[in-house]
Design an enzyme around this catalytic site. Structure first.
Site, PDB file in Angstrom:
ATOM      1  N   LYS A 165      -7.243  -0.970   7.219  1.00  0.00           N
ATOM      2  CA  LYS A 165      -6.479  -1.954   6.449  1.00  0.00           C
ATOM      3  C   LYS A 165      -7.446  -2.832   5.680  1.00  0.00           C
ATOM      4  O   LYS A 165      -8.454  -3.289   6.247  1.00  0.00           O
ATOM      5  CB  LYS A 165      -5.627  -2.784   7.415  1.00  0.00           C
ATOM      6  CG  LYS A 165      -4.672  -3.769   6.729  1.00  0.00           C
ATOM      7  CD  LYS A 165      -3.834  -4.536   7.757  1.00  0.00           C
ATOM      8  CE  LYS A 165      -2.799  -5.435   7.089  1.00  0.00           C
ATOM      9  NZ  LYS A 165      -1.965  -6.167   8.054  1.00  0.00           N
TER      10      LYS A 165
ATOM     11  N   SER B 281       3.176  -6.291   6.964  1.00  0.00           N
ATOM     12  CA  SER B 281       2.206  -6.170   5.904  1.00  0.00           C
ATOM     13  C   SER B 281       1.360  -4.892   5.938  1.00  0.00           C
ATOM     14  O   SER B 281       0.804  -4.516   4.905  1.00  0.00           O
ATOM     15  CB  SER B 281       1.269  -7.375   5.957  1.00  0.00           C
ATOM     16  OG  SER B 281       0.462  -7.331   7.117  1.00  0.00           O
TER      17      SER B 281
ATOM     18  N   SER C  49       3.618  -7.406  11.657  1.00  0.00           N
ATOM     19  CA  SER C  49       2.988  -6.598  10.596  1.00  0.00           C
ATOM     20  C   SER C  49       2.397  -5.265  11.029  1.00  0.00           C
ATOM     21  O   SER C  49       1.981  -4.479  10.178  1.00  0.00           O
ATOM     22  CB  SER C  49       1.886  -7.409   9.911  1.00  0.00           C
ATOM     23  OG  SER C  49       2.439  -8.284   8.972  1.00  0.00           O
TER      24      SER C  49
END
Lengths: 497, 95
Positions: free
Chosen positions: A78, A162, A186
């Site tokens: 990420k 997210s 998330s």
């Protein structure tokens, strides 16, 4: 032989160990898959040369018998994790071409164990969002498609957020697993939306050092993978004590994979009545009942529990998280790194830089956070929310003290939706996605989301398990039992490549 | 509680975020939607409840007060938008 990208992380690990596949072949297959999947927009930065160099080194280490537990396995990271020498953006314009001179502890732990990086995955800007639509690098598109009245609809579906780049890339077989982060849901919500497995560990289990901060008392790193076993394997490498993060816990990391297949007979599973929200969709309620039935069949004991402050968790979160974010994001001032806009004096330079560099959702949350911390409002908002956080945690403490080993809930109140469908006129509509996940962050507990079926319109639905602090092993054992019982859901043919 | 346009401008300035005149009305609506959403917390009885400061019963770890890192000025400055030798350059602050 199976296409290398269709192996699970554990199968790939075993194939490399048995020397029936090389890391170079495995990595090249993923690089090719990524190149064909531009339509999904999963990656902000691709690092194929770096990946192939590392694969070659891994093959050499395997050949001389010096392989680590994740040797030669290609992963996605990420783009909230700082990676030495590789641009790190947090999906924000304000970081510009920021290239860290250091590596986050969690990614360093993965490289220590032999894993390699395919690239940096897209996300909501500064991890603020539930659909990956707030990224400055454009939205991620889920590999899933929904069914309409006339068969498969070509509407673009959100991958959740997210960690939307992480969830979509794992679901679409662009990497064996991915790192993610979870502040209010998330990791678990995007896993739920894409039919993948997501684990938010206990607060303190993984180091936060080198991960771009959103809300420091809630943020936690964790994996997204395609199976429960794969998540257990990844978490073992990611977790561990780090003197550079004072909230990281100095406790041994268990072999989580050993918990897969352990009996769940006699385990007491709490089902919180307050999660049966008014207006809960019948298909989510049915999925939850099904999950209860599967655990009962596996020998677990089901008990109804009460978590009376559940409904206040999301509003309290939307005071605490923006408050911490407004403080954490004060560092983006156009001086030390990132974007700078010229101004007539230093204050004007700050204000123009931050107005141009932050997207709309980030600006909104920084402003709300500033307001609830400002003189005259601090007690009414912030201190009150922190008191409510104590009540939420106490609810769980009492349930666990009453002998419950874990809690079973739905992961999200609905399946995924199409791009642009939610939150455009009212930000709160998007926030409601995290209603089942946010309590876990508020109480610092471990949570795991795993796929359990499909919605009427053909999209994945997921269950969530919540555990006692540092009892991730219990979650892995229960999740493996659920995974065994649940129908295997099948991704549509690769329409994107 | 709700905010008016003067408060929106004040918060924006405290946040060091420039807002254009035409943005203020939209921001006022969005911020008020969030404040309305959190309003239900006013009704929760929190008497005698301590605010949560740590989710885990842990003492803040303290390390020995010694230098453990340093001598990396080049690394620290490498991403600066404007620098001169080992200094960050900013617009003039003191007249």
């Amino acid at each position: 032989m199976t296409e290398p990208t269709h192996l699970t992380l554990s199968q790939a690990r075993d194939a490399l160990k048995a020397r029936t596949l090389s890391s170079t072949e495995l990595t090249q297959a993923h690089i090719d898959a990524i190149d064909r999947a531009g339509a999904l927009n999963c990656f902000i930065t691709k690092t194929p040369e770096l990946a192939l160099d590392c694969a070659k080194e891994s093959d050499a280490r395997i050949a001389r018998g010096a392989a680590g537990p994740l040797e030669g396995l290609p992963l996605g990271i990420k783009d909230l994790y700082c990676t030495k020498g590789v641009r790190t953006t947090a999906a924000s314009r304000i970081l510009d071409d920021f290239t860290p001179t250091y590596e986050s502890t969690v990614s360093a732990n993965l490289w220590r164990d032999g894993a390699l990086m395919l690239g940096k995955l897209n996300l909501d800007e500064f991890a603020m969002g539930s659909s990956n639509e707030t990224s400055a690098f454009g939205p991620v598109v889920s590999p899933w498609r929904r069914k309409g009245a006339n068969g498969i609809d070509d509407a673009k579906i959100v991958p959740g957020g997210s960690s939307g780049g992480s969830s979509a890339a794992v679901a679409a077989h662009l990497c064996l697993g991915a790192t993610a982060t979870d502040t209010g849901g998330s990791i678990r919500q995007p896993a739920a939306f894409t039919g993948t497995v997501g684990v938010k560990p206990t607060y303190g289990r993984c180091s936060r050092w080198g991960v771009v901060a959103f809300a420091s008392s809630l943020d936690q790193a964790g994996p997204i993978t395609r199976t429960v076993r794969d998540a257990a394997i990844m978490l073992r490498s990611m977790a561990g004590h780090d003197p550079k993060d004072t909230t990281s816990v100095d406790a041994p990391v268990p072999d989580y994979e050993a918990a897969i297949g352990a009996s769940v007979k006699g385990r007491r599973i709490g089902v919180p009545k307050e999660y049966r929200l008014e207006g809960l969709s019948p298909e989510i309620a049915a999925l939850w009942d099904q999950g209860v039935a599967w655990l009962k069949d596996a020998g677990a004991e089901i008990v109804e529990i009460s978590l009376p402050h559940t409904r206040h968790a999301l509003p309290a979160y939307y005071i605490i998280a923006p408050a911490e974010a407004s403080s954490n994001l004060a560092r983006y001032d156009g001086v030390r790194y990132g974007l700078r806009e010229k101004g007539r004096d230093i204050t004007d330079m700050y204000e123009k830089t931050r107005a141009k560099g932050f997207g709309a959702e980030v600006r909104r949350r920084v402003m709300i956070g500033t307001y609830v911390l400002s003189a005259g409002y601090y007690d009414a908002y912030y201190v009150r929310a922190q008191k409510i956080r104590s009540l939420i945690k106490r609810d769980f403490d009492l349930a666990f003290a009453g002998g419950v080993d874990a809690v079973l809930t739905p992961a999200t109140p609905s399946p995924a939706f199409a791009l642009g469908e939610k939150g455009s006129s009212d930000p709160v509509e998007m926030y409601l996605n995290d209603v089942f996940t946010v309590t876990v962050n508020m109480a610092g507990l471990p949570g795991l989301a795993l796929p359990a079926g499909l919605s009427g319109n053909g999209l994945p639905l997921a269950l969530q398990l919540i555990g006692r602090p540092f009892e991730e092993e219990t979650l892995f054992a229960l999740a493996a039992a659920l995974e065994q019982a649940a129908p295997k859901i099948k991704l549509p043919a690769a329409w994107w490549s | 509680m709700s905010v008016d346009s003067a408060v929106v401008r004040r918060i924006a300035h405290l946040s060091r975020i420039a807002v254009e005149d035409e943005e203020v009305e939209r921001l006022r609506g969005e911020l008020n939607a969030i404040l309305a959403f959190v309003e239900e917390l006013d009704a929760v009885d929190v008497s005698g409840v301590e605010p949560l400061t740590s989710v885990l019963p842990m003492k803040m770890k303290k390390r020995a007060d010694v230098v453990t890192d340093g001598g990396i000025a080049d690394d620290i400055l490498v991403n600066a938008p404007e620098r001169e030798d080992h200094f960050f350059v900013v617009p003039k602050v003191v007249e």
